[in-house]
Design an enzyme around this catalytic site. Structure first.
Site, mmCIF file in Angstrom:
data_model
loop_
_atom_site.group_PDB
_atom_site.id
_atom_site.type_symbol
_atom_site.label_atom_id
_atom_site.label_comp_id
_atom_site.label_asym_id
_atom_site.label_seq_id
_atom_site.Cartn_x
_atom_site.Cartn_y
_atom_site.Cartn_z
ATOM 1 C CD GLN A 18 36.346 30.306 11.910
ATOM 2 O OE1 GLN A 18 37.378 30.855 11.541
ATOM 3 N NE2 GLN A 18 35.456 29.823 11.075
ATOM 4 C CG HIS A 115 40.952 34.473 12.178
ATOM 5 N ND1 HIS A 115 41.728 33.811 11.255
ATOM 6 C CD2 HIS A 115 39.677 34.331 11.730
ATOM 7 C CE1 HIS A 115 40.968 33.296 10.294
ATOM 8 N NE2 HIS A 115 39.718 33.596 10.570
ATOM 9 C CG ASN A 158 41.578 36.100 8.691
ATOM 10 O OD1 ASN A 158 42.208 35.515 7.820
ATOM 11 N ND2 ASN A 158 40.254 36.010 8.797
ATOM 12 C CD GLU A 159 38.787 36.352 5.158
ATOM 13 O OE1 GLU A 159 37.644 36.629 5.552
ATOM 14 O OE2 GLU A 159 39.035 35.348 4.482
ATOM 15 C CG ASN A 296 42.267 34.102 3.634
ATOM 16 O OD1 ASN A 296 43.404 33.648 3.575
ATOM 17 N ND2 ASN A 296 41.707 34.479 4.773
ATOM 18 C CD GLU A 374 40.836 31.657 5.803
ATOM 19 O OE1 GLU A 374 39.686 31.596 5.339
ATOM 20 O OE2 GLU A 374 41.141 32.310 6.825
ATOM 21 C CB SER A 428 31.060 28.267 9.610
ATOM 22 O OG SER A 428 30.712 29.301 8.741
ATOM 23 C CD1 TRP A 429 33.849 33.094 10.490
ATOM 24 C CD2 TRP A 429 33.870 33.726 12.639
ATOM 25 N NE1 TRP A 429 35.145 33.046 10.934
ATOM 26 C CE2 TRP A 429 35.188 33.437 12.242
ATOM 27 C CE3 TRP A 429 33.633 34.155 13.963
ATOM 28 C CZ2 TRP A 429 36.279 33.538 13.113
ATOM 29 C CZ3 TRP A 429 34.702 34.265 14.822
ATOM 30 C CH2 TRP A 429 36.006 33.958 14.401
ATOM 31 C CE LYS A 435 30.080 27.873 3.446
ATOM 32 N NZ LYS A 435 30.152 29.324 3.245
ATOM 33 C CE1 TYR A 437 34.902 26.628 3.078
ATOM 34 C CE2 TYR A 437 33.676 26.838 5.129
ATOM 35 C CZ TYR A 437 33.952 27.271 3.849
ATOM 36 O OH TYR A 437 33.275 28.350 3.332
HETATM 37 C C1 BGP Z 1 37.159 33.333 5.901
HETATM 38 C C2 BGP Z 1 37.579 33.361 7.329
HETATM 39 C C3 BGP Z 1 37.533 32.052 8.013
HETATM 40 C C4 BGP Z 1 36.442 31.105 7.530
HETATM 41 C C5 BGP Z 1 36.297 31.093 6.028
HETATM 42 C C6 BGP Z 1 35.083 30.368 5.507
HETATM 43 O O1 BGP Z 1 36.457 34.505 5.633
HETATM 44 O O2 BGP Z 1 38.875 33.869 7.493
HETATM 45 O O3 BGP Z 1 37.513 32.289 9.380
HETATM 46 O O4 BGP Z 1 35.306 31.153 8.253
HETATM 47 O O5 BGP Z 1 36.257 32.389 5.494
HETATM 48 O O6 BGP Z 1 33.964 31.180 5.630
HETATM 49 P P1 BGP Z 1 32.572 30.632 6.126
HETATM 50 O O7 BGP Z 1 32.877 29.942 7.410
HETATM 51 O O8 BGP Z 1 31.715 31.825 6.275
HETATM 52 O O9 BGP Z 1 32.110 29.729 5.061
#
Ligand code: BGP
Length: 467
Positions: A18, A115, A158-159, A296, A374, A428-429, A435, A437
């Protein structure tokens, strides 16, 4: 004034894909996202916030703003471009340079090994649904433990929930499969196993450091007192949270838990997953020694019973009210009246963080400490006429969540630190670049960094907390 323990870690979080950009530089191998994003044609992870080149500036800023811990991840495919076999020395050297720069700026790295960025060569072989992946991941982790002796804090994955659910059910992560509940649970089990195998290896090697896993937890509540809604909330929680929490932190799945898993899978006319006793032994061994769990947390879910077919529409543009979340055999998410939501339909509910922290402390007493790895608010942002970003809403969001953390610490829950997502604006994926942060605004054209009001606020909070 918000007061946390003196040794409380105030950090911020990032992830390789990212932030780094430079996806084709210095021999880096492709990852699962490259083709998926090319085909979508909406956005790419290049140059993102060009962290591959800008990291010295980012670390200097962190130092100035009193941030002494950062979550970063190692891109597997910079080290092993094919996922295994040939090693790319330029990738190996990059992370040594980066970690040195962090240490020189007084920053402690918390390093994630996976990640969301599986090398493409392994993705095409089935990714986390192929058990071979676990061996390759363990080899990659082993390499990192031997190579990066400067690292103390390690995070395996991660997640796992996001990976399994978004890859197999919602179709928002590559390969974009939908409503494959059996695959989702099988993948969750293999992610639990991959985490466990790496933890067990870490112990066997006597690595002098700490290791844990990072879970995304969306706290699930039934939307009414009705029995049917209560059961829907239990199923939703098993699907998103409990199977992974139990697998990694308890090291076992109870018969009741497996019954719920089976009922969700059967309701979707799919076949139950496979779990062997050898695999369970690995989970159990790892759960006994895990050093910490990262949580997170962004939002909570309010769930009602639902009998229809799955219908999931992802809001990836920030158009309020455009999402739909109904899953066959599980339930449907609804917006609870009176609760604010973000433009991406995420209900803002700080109490959900408190409830999750209490739950982990009660249900998994063997876990010595919890980090919030997170938490943050995604927003569309542009600098105002003075070139400033006055992100009051984000400050409020963070402050209200930290108040919950302070409250549960008072109650005896062992929370050791908090990492804001995210350190700087980044890719952001499923949403691209609108978006944001970050504590630091990034102009993605010029790569200029501007500290937002939240960065100044965080700095003051950190300073005050030291007094
Ligand atoms: C979590 C991930 C991050 C990040 C974050 C915010 O799920 O670990 O990599 O992306 O969420 O999510 P998004 O970018 O979809 O708003």
């Amino acid at each position: 004034m918000l007061k946390l323990p003196k040794d409380f870690v105030f950090g911020a979080a990032t992830a390789a894909y990212q932030t780094e950009g430079s996806t084709t530089v210095d021999g880096k191998g492709r990852v699962l996202w490259d083709q998926f994003l090319e085909e979508q044609g909406r956005f790419s992870a290049d140059p993102a916030c060009d962290f591959y080149n800008q990291y010295p500036i980012d670390f200097k800023n962190a130092r100035e703003f009193g941030i002494t811990s950062l979550r970063v991840s190692i891109a597997w495919s910079r080290i092993f471009p094919e996922g295994y076999g040939k090693i790319e020395p330029r990738g190996v050297a990059f992370y040594h340079r980066m970690f040195k720069e962090m240490k020189d700026n007084g920053i402690e790295p918390y390093v994630t090994l996976h990640h969301f960025d599986t090398p493409e060569a392994l993705f095409v072989k089935g990714d986390w649904l192929n058990k071979e992946m676990i061996d390759h991941f363990t080899d990659f982790a082993t390499f990192c433990f031997e190579e990066y002796k400067e690292i103390h804090f390690w995070i395996t994955i991660n997640e796992p929930t996001t990976l399994a659910k978004q890859q197999r059910i919602t179709g928002t992560f590559p390969p974009g499969a939908k409503y494959q509940f059996a695959d989702c649970f099988q993948q969750q089990h293999y992610l639990n196993l991959a985490h466990a195998r790496v933890v067990n290896k870490f112990r066997e090697m006597n690595v002098p450091g700490e290791i844990g896993v990072v879970h995304a937890i969306q706290t699930v509540y039934p939307n009414s007192e009705k029995e049917a809604d209560r059961l829907a909330a239990i199923r939703q929680d098993v699907l998103e949270n409990k199977f992974l929490l139990d697998g990694t932190l308890k090291g076992s799945y109870s018969p009741e838990l497996l019954e719920i898993v089976e009922s969700i899978i059967k309701a979707n006319n799919q076949s139950m997953i496979k779990i062997t006793s050898d695999e369970l032994a690995e989970l159990e061994q790892a759960a006994e020694t895990v050093d910490f769990v990262g949580v997170n947390y962004y939002y909570s879910k309010f769930v009602e019973s639902y009998d229809g077919p799955s219908e999931f529409i992802h809001n990836g543009t920030g158009t309020k009210g455009s999402s739909k979340r109904k899953l066959a055999g599980v339930g449907q998410e609804v917006l609870r009246e009176g609760l604010p939501t973000t433009d991406w339909d995420w209900p803002i509910y700080p109490q959900g963080l408190g409830d999750t922290l209490r739950r982990i402390s009660q249900d998994y007493p063997n876990v010595a400490k919890i980090y919030i790895t997170e938490n943050g608010l995604g927003k569309k942002e542009t600098p105002d006429e003075n070139g400033e970003i006055i992100d009051t809403e984000r400050i409020e969001y963070i402050e209200n969540h930290l108040k919950e953390v302070a409250k549960v610490i008072e109650e005896g829950v062992r929370v050791a630190g908090y990492f804001i997502w995210s350190y700087q604006d980044m890719f952001s994926w499923t949403n691209g670049y609108n978006k944001r942060y970050g504590l630091f605004y990034v102009d993605f054209e010029t790569q200029e960094r501007i500290p937002k009001k939240s960065a100044y606020w965080y700095k003051e909070l950190i300073e005050n907390n030291k007094k």
